[in-house]
Design a protein around this motif. Sequence first.
Motif, mmCIF file in Angstrom:
data_model
loop_
_atom_site.group_PDB
_atom_site.id
_atom_site.type_symbol
_atom_site.label_atom_id
_atom_site.label_comp_id
_atom_site.label_asym_id
_atom_site.label_seq_id
_atom_site.Cartn_x
_atom_site.Cartn_y
_atom_site.Cartn_z
ATOM 1 N N THR A 60 -12.264 1.601 6.712
ATOM 2 C CA THR A 60 -11.499 0.872 5.707
ATOM 3 C C THR A 60 -12.505 0.245 4.756
ATOM 4 O O THR A 60 -13.441 -0.426 5.198
ATOM 5 N N LEU A 93 -9.006 1.275 0.680
ATOM 6 C CA LEU A 93 -8.762 2.588 1.281
ATOM 7 C C LEU A 93 -8.915 2.472 2.785
ATOM 8 O O LEU A 93 -9.934 1.993 3.268
ATOM 9 N N ASP A 94 -7.903 2.899 3.515
ATOM 10 C CA ASP A 94 -7.958 2.976 4.971
ATOM 11 C C ASP A 94 -7.801 4.455 5.312
ATOM 12 O O ASP A 94 -6.701 4.983 5.298
ATOM 13 N N SER A 131 0.841 -1.190 0.000
ATOM 14 C CA SER A 131 0.000 0.000 0.000
ATOM 15 C C SER A 131 0.877 1.242 0.000
ATOM 16 O O SER A 131 2.066 1.180 0.274
ATOM 17 N N VAL A 132 0.246 2.358 -0.324
ATOM 18 C CA VAL A 132 0.919 3.651 -0.356
ATOM 19 C C VAL A 132 0.211 4.562 0.631
ATOM 20 O O VAL A 132 -1.023 4.662 0.615
ATOM 21 N N LEU A 133 0.973 5.217 1.501
ATOM 22 C CA LEU A 133 0.408 6.199 2.423
ATOM 23 C C LEU A 133 0.356 7.535 1.699
ATOM 24 O O LEU A 133 1.358 8.002 1.179
ATOM 25 N N GLU A 138 -5.515 11.931 5.281
ATOM 26 C CA GLU A 138 -4.458 10.926 5.318
ATOM 27 C C GLU A 138 -5.096 9.559 5.111
ATOM 28 O O GLU A 138 -6.079 9.223 5.760
ATOM 29 N N PHE A 139 -4.528 8.764 4.194
ATOM 30 C CA PHE A 139 -5.076 7.441 3.943
ATOM 31 C C PHE A 139 -4.021 6.529 3.342
ATOM 32 O O PHE A 139 -3.042 6.970 2.764
ATOM 33 N N ASP A 140 -4.240 5.211 3.511
ATOM 34 C CA ASP A 140 -3.449 4.186 2.846
ATOM 35 C C ASP A 140 -4.244 3.691 1.657
ATOM 36 O O ASP A 140 -5.466 3.557 1.729
ATOM 37 N N LEU A 141 -3.548 3.376 0.567
ATOM 38 C CA LEU A 141 -4.198 2.972 -0.669
ATOM 39 C C LEU A 141 -3.461 1.798 -1.260
ATOM 40 O O LEU A 141 -2.236 1.782 -1.304
ATOM 41 N N SER A 142 -4.203 0.783 -1.705
ATOM 42 C CA SER A 142 -3.613 -0.297 -2.487
ATOM 43 C C SER A 142 -4.540 -0.613 -3.648
ATOM 44 O O SER A 142 -5.743 -0.395 -3.580
#
Length: 87
Positions: A67, A41-42, A2-4, A31-35
Amino acid sequence: MSVLVIVGGTTGEATIRLCDGFNLAAVAGTEFDLSCGSIVLDVVDGSVTLTFAGERTVTVTVNAGTTARITTPVGDEFTVEILDGPG
């Protein structure tokens, strides 16, 4: 993997094109994490709006503390699953 992503500043919005035709918009302070694959999406702070524009436009908003998994579209069909949080 994932990418922050952190959208800096205090005003405005960032738009990112990602993962096979999705556009993602996030306001300053988000601010989120993405894959990718099925998009996960978190969202830590703020909210993220994800748009897919095929024959029709579909928009999904994920709020802080949530999430969500959005499947990669097949044609114009995809699913949204809340994995954790209020939605």
